[in-house]
Scaffold this motif. Structure first.
Motif, PDB file in Angstrom:
ATOM      1  N   SER A 122       0.849  -1.197   0.000  1.00 21.73           N
ATOM      2  CA  SER A 122       0.000   0.000   0.000  1.00 21.73           C
ATOM      3  C   SER A 122       0.877   1.237   0.000  1.00 21.73           C
ATOM      4  CB  SER A 122      -0.881   0.035   1.249  1.00 21.73           C
ATOM      5  OG  SER A 122      -1.713  -1.078   1.308  1.00 21.73           O
ATOM      6  N   LYS A 124       0.441   5.923  -0.404  1.00 17.09           N
ATOM      7  CA  LYS A 124      -0.363   7.104  -0.719  1.00 17.09           C
ATOM      8  C   LYS A 124       0.173   7.709  -2.002  1.00 17.09           C
ATOM      9  CE  LYS A 124      -2.412   8.504   3.551  1.00 17.09           C
ATOM     10  NZ  LYS A 124      -3.822   8.414   3.361  1.00 17.09           N
ATOM     11  N   THR A 130      -5.078   6.541  -0.777  1.00 16.89           N
ATOM     12  CA  THR A 130      -4.409   5.303  -0.404  1.00 16.89           C
ATOM     13  C   THR A 130      -4.659   4.267  -1.485  1.00 16.89           C
ATOM     14  OG1 THR A 130      -4.668   5.787   1.943  1.00 16.89           O
ATOM     15  CG2 THR A 130      -4.210   3.501   1.345  1.00 16.89           C
TER      16      THR A 130
END
Length: 177
Positions: A122, A124, A130
């Motif tokens: 993951s 940003k 996200t």
């Protein structure tokens, strides 16, 4: 808190490979698909996924072959416009690897299939969204779904193998449920 995940089509792909004439491989992809997913980021065992693929979006880089694949000999895309997968379980194998099992419907036939999935991480993006990435693979017998067209070869074997291998690279944008 439960999250929903929208597919980022610009950074995602669903591809396949099938043997041709028992000696080479033909690759293709589905250009149009939608994936809805939801669950807890910390516990994918409770996640659910629904994949809807537009059968007519098949692309093998050969117009004649693509039209044949859309025809009644294969997907019959006019009568069965979608391939649909509904997850039934998402089992952790550890180390960010999972088995995703669900019901796959092609040409009106539904069967249970399992795909290997890896959580890639993951991050940003520059706009504060996200993103979550997954890759995966699996295979199925196309004849189980009524895609039985074939042609015998003079030297033995058939023109199109019954086993189809799938690979996918998926990126999702997270939002509140």
């Amino acid at each position: 808190m439960a999250k929903t995940y929208q597919i980022d089509p610009a950074h995602s792909s669903i591809t396949f490979t099938v043997k041709h004439m028992m000696i080479s491989k033909v690759k293709g992809e589905f250009k149009e698909f939608d994936i809805k997913a939801n669950g807890e980021p910390s516990d994918l065992a409770n996640a659910s996924v629904k994949v809807t693929i537009q059968a007519a979006s098949i692309d093998t880089n050969n117009t004649d072959r693509d039209n044949h694949l859309r025809s009644g000999d294969f997907f019959n895309a006019e009568e069965h416009p979608h391939l649909v997968f509904h997850s039934t379980s998402f089992r952790s194998k550890g180390g960010g690897e999972f088995e995703l099992t669900g019901d796959l419907t092609i040409r009106g036939t539904t069967r249970e299939e399992t795909f290997e999935v890896e959580y890639e991480g993951s991050a940003k993006d520059p706009w504060g969204n996200t993103k979550h990435a997954f890759s995966g693979e699996g295979s199925l017998n196309r004849e189980d779904y009524g895609l039985t067209w074939n042609q015998a070869l003079e030297a033995g074997g058939v023109l199109v193998d019954k086993k189809v291998k799938f690979e996918f690279e998926l990126q999702f944008t997270e939002s509140e449920a």
